[in-house]
Design a protein around this motif. Structure first.
Motif, mmCIF file in Angstrom:
data_model
loop_
_atom_site.group_PDB
_atom_site.id
_atom_site.type_symbol
_atom_site.label_atom_id
_atom_site.label_comp_id
_atom_site.label_asym_id
_atom_site.label_seq_id
_atom_site.Cartn_x
_atom_site.Cartn_y
_atom_site.Cartn_z
ATOM 1 N N MET A 1 0.832 -1.205 0.000
ATOM 2 C CA MET A 1 0.000 0.000 0.000
ATOM 3 C C MET A 1 0.869 1.258 0.000
ATOM 4 N N PRO A 2 0.438 2.303 -0.719
ATOM 5 C CA PRO A 2 1.178 3.570 -0.680
ATOM 6 C C PRO A 2 1.210 4.134 0.734
ATOM 7 N N ARG A 3 2.272 4.849 1.062
ATOM 8 C CA ARG A 3 2.346 5.490 2.368
ATOM 9 C C ARG A 3 1.354 6.646 2.428
ATOM 10 N N ALA A 4 0.587 6.702 3.511
ATOM 11 C CA ALA A 4 -0.400 7.769 3.687
ATOM 12 C C ALA A 4 -0.797 7.799 5.155
ATOM 13 N N LYS A 5 -1.528 8.830 5.541
ATOM 14 C CA LYS A 5 -2.021 8.938 6.917
ATOM 15 C C LYS A 5 -3.380 8.268 6.980
ATOM 16 N N ALA B 1 -8.169 27.257 12.212
ATOM 17 C CA ALA B 1 -8.650 27.510 10.856
ATOM 18 C C ALA B 1 -8.975 26.186 10.179
ATOM 19 N N SER B 2 -10.060 26.143 9.432
ATOM 20 C CA SER B 2 -10.490 24.888 8.812
ATOM 21 C C SER B 2 -9.444 24.335 7.856
ATOM 22 N N ASP B 3 -8.701 25.208 7.177
ATOM 23 C CA ASP B 3 -7.704 24.707 6.227
ATOM 24 C C ASP B 3 -6.437 24.206 6.919
ATOM 25 N N ALA B 4 -6.373 24.374 8.236
ATOM 26 C CA ALA B 4 -5.226 23.868 8.992
ATOM 27 C C ALA B 4 -5.487 22.479 9.573
ATOM 28 N N ILE B 5 -6.727 21.996 9.462
ATOM 29 C CA ILE B 5 -7.090 20.695 10.032
ATOM 30 C C ILE B 5 -6.628 19.577 9.102
ATOM 31 N N ARG B 6 -5.901 18.625 9.654
ATOM 32 C CA ARG B 6 -5.377 17.510 8.874
ATOM 33 C C ARG B 6 -6.065 16.188 9.185
ATOM 34 N N GLY B 7 -6.784 16.132 10.264
ATOM 35 C CA GLY B 7 -7.473 14.898 10.603
ATOM 36 C C GLY B 7 -8.113 14.990 11.978
ATOM 37 N N MET B 8 -8.952 14.001 12.278
ATOM 38 C CA MET B 8 -9.624 13.943 13.574
ATOM 39 C C MET B 8 -9.609 12.502 14.070
ATOM 40 N N ASP B 9 -9.632 12.350 15.374
ATOM 41 C CA ASP B 9 -9.661 11.012 15.943
ATOM 42 C C ASP B 9 -10.268 11.090 17.335
ATOM 43 N N PRO C 1 -9.629 5.690 28.469
ATOM 44 C CA PRO C 1 -10.320 6.775 29.182
ATOM 45 C C PRO C 1 -10.019 8.174 28.649
ATOM 46 N N ALA C 2 -9.582 8.322 27.399
ATOM 47 C CA ALA C 2 -9.155 9.630 26.884
ATOM 48 C C ALA C 2 -10.261 10.677 27.007
ATOM 49 N N ASN C 3 -11.491 10.316 26.552
ATOM 50 C CA ASN C 3 -12.659 11.199 26.706
ATOM 51 C C ASN C 3 -12.490 12.544 25.991
ATOM 52 N N VAL C 4 -11.796 12.518 24.840
ATOM 53 C CA VAL C 4 -11.603 13.735 24.053
ATOM 54 C C VAL C 4 -11.701 13.401 22.573
ATOM 55 N N MET C 5 -11.920 14.434 21.766
ATOM 56 C CA MET C 5 -11.704 14.339 20.323
ATOM 57 C C MET C 5 -10.417 15.091 20.020
ATOM 58 N N ASN C 6 -9.506 14.448 19.312
ATOM 59 C CA ASN C 6 -8.258 15.084 18.921
ATOM 60 C C ASN C 6 -8.379 15.613 17.494
ATOM 61 N N VAL C 7 -8.168 16.903 17.336
ATOM 62 C CA VAL C 7 -8.172 17.533 16.025
ATOM 63 C C VAL C 7 -6.718 17.801 15.655
ATOM 64 N N GLU C 8 -6.240 17.093 14.629
ATOM 65 C CA GLU C 8 -4.848 17.238 14.199
ATOM 66 C C GLU C 8 -4.731 18.445 13.274
ATOM 67 N N THR C 9 -3.831 19.375 13.616
ATOM 68 C CA THR C 9 -3.665 20.592 12.836
ATOM 69 C C THR C 9 -2.206 20.768 12.431
ATOM 70 N N THR D 1 -1.864 19.132 18.027
ATOM 71 C CA THR D 1 -3.149 18.495 18.325
ATOM 72 C C THR D 1 -3.983 19.368 19.253
ATOM 73 N N LEU D 2 -5.224 19.596 18.841
ATOM 74 C CA LEU D 2 -6.193 20.311 19.668
ATOM 75 C C LEU D 2 -7.127 19.267 20.284
ATOM 76 N N ALA D 3 -7.110 19.131 21.602
ATOM 77 C CA ALA D 3 -7.947 18.159 22.301
ATOM 78 C C ALA D 3 -9.219 18.847 22.792
ATOM 79 N N ILE D 4 -10.358 18.347 22.363
ATOM 80 C CA ILE D 4 -11.645 18.916 22.753
ATOM 81 C C ILE D 4 -12.396 17.888 23.595
#
Length: 373
Positions: A96-100, A227-235, A240-248, A252-255
């Motif tokens: 498989m090609p390398r990718a995120k 900024a929306s164009d700075a977002i690279r992914g979400m997880d 017990p993390a209890n957060v959404m991680n927004v990769e920028t 990482t922005l943890a919400i």
């Protein structure tokens, strides 16, 4: 199959009941339905007494028993994980090609394998326009990886299937959530029984899903934070993390999930399916094992694709421990129970006396879902 109606009834039964999830099944199909920033709306009324918009909708008169008999040759019995052949651990192979990738990249590997072998000539995937999820139709396997990663937002992905049909593709692949796989199943059945309405879906890869987010509300929540164009992914990491991680671009922005969960559309709480039971193959996270997925093999064509992807070096699989399957089954059963109770409270199951149902479920299946009291 249940009685079919037109867009007037679709608006009454789905939009006015706040059941629309914006799956895209009616978009790029009928010129009157459009999706904008995650919301599907009817622009102009239509007088047709029957329409594919109603027939495909995963929230209108869905007959689970008829679908189960059609695809699996067995009555719908509400087993927690649906009908399947095997469940394995899986990840993308070295070819498989390398990718995120999200998790182990299994969904991408399967679609790449299908396209490389000519089993699929177009794939309906989910991309983004800014923050907003959008349908992405690809015709080259090299472009599949660009759509890798979970969006965690309701997306009109199935508009891509309708686009592929209109463009004349004959072997369509699609990756989507359980509600989208339910719509795809109804597309494959061709409920209006017209030759010109055939939807040649050759491969349906379903994703595990407990809920999605309203894209407009998430956009509002993130304003001023990133900024929306700075977002690279979400997880969403496992407990017990209890957060959404927004990769920028800047980290990482943890919400906290306490801020995220109010953005879940109400209709998600009426969904009985956690593992895309009507897909050929279902893919989800493998909790506690980063870089791997859980892969549920359901159909014969899905099983053949897995074998081919392994032979081509695109996919690696291992046996899945029985205790992991048991844990997954318990979680899926709990979702069925929660959702069925809400559906029953709202009068949306097997409705009679002139009121149309959102879903039709055999009484024996209802009794299996709800514990004896």
């Amino acid at each position: 199959m249940p009685q079919l109606f037109g867009s007037k009834e679709l608006v009454e039964d789905v939009h006015e009941r706040d059941l629309c999830i914006g799956c895209g099944a009616c978009v790029e199909l009928c010129p009157y339905f459009k999706n904008y920033r995650g919301k599907t709306a009817q622009l102009f009324p239509c007088s047709l007494p029957q329409g594919r918009c109603f027939a495909y909708c995963p929230k209108a008169e869905v007959d689970l028993d008829a679908l189960s008999r059609h695809f699996w040759n067995t009555p719908y019995d509400a087993r927690p994980l649906g009908v399947y052949q095997t469940i394995v651990a899986a990840r993308a192979g070295d070819a498989m090609p390398r990718a995120k990738y999200q998790g182990g990249g299994t969904a991408s590997a399967l679609m790449v394998g299908a396209m490389q072998r000519g089993l699929v000539d177009a794939a309906a995937l989910t991309g983004r326009q800014g923050l907003m999820p959008a349908p992405r139709l690809v015709t080259r396997w090299q472009d599949v990886a660009a759509a890798a990663g979970s969006q965690f937002m309701a997306s009109p992905t199935l508009a891509g299937v309708n686009m592929a049909v209109r463009q004349g593709h004959k072997r369509i692949g699609v990756v989507g959530t359980p509600c989208q796989m339910l719509a795809v199943a109804q597309m494959r059945v061709n409920p209006l029984e017209k030759k010109e309405h055939q939807v040649p879906v050759a491969l349906a890869i379903g994703l595990f899903c407990n809920w999605s987010l309203d894209a407009r509300q998430l956009s509002t929540l993130l304003e001023g934070r990133v900024a929306s164009d700075a977002i690279r992914g979400m997880d969403i990491p496992p407990p017990p993390a209890n957060v959404m991680n927004v990769e920028t671009d800047k980290g990482t922005l943890a919400i906290p999930l306490s801020e995220i969960k109010p953005l879940i559309p109400h209709t998600c709480f009426t969904c009985l399916d956690m593992t895309s039971e009507f897909a050929d193959l279902s893919v989800g996270m493998y909790e506690g094992r980063p870089g791997w997925n859980t892969l549920v093999v359901r159909s014969e064509s899905g099983s053949r694709l897995v074998a081919a992807a392994q032979a081509d070096g695109l996919l690696v699989t291992e046996a899945m421990p029985a205790e992991v399957i048991a844990h997954l089954s318990a979680a899926a059963a709990a979702k069925k129970e929660r959702s069925l109770r809400i559906l029953l409270q709202r009068g949306l199951v097997n409705s009679v006396n002139g009121q149309r149902a959102a879903v039709r479920i055999p009484p024996a299946a209802i009794a299996r879902i709800l514990p004896k009291t």
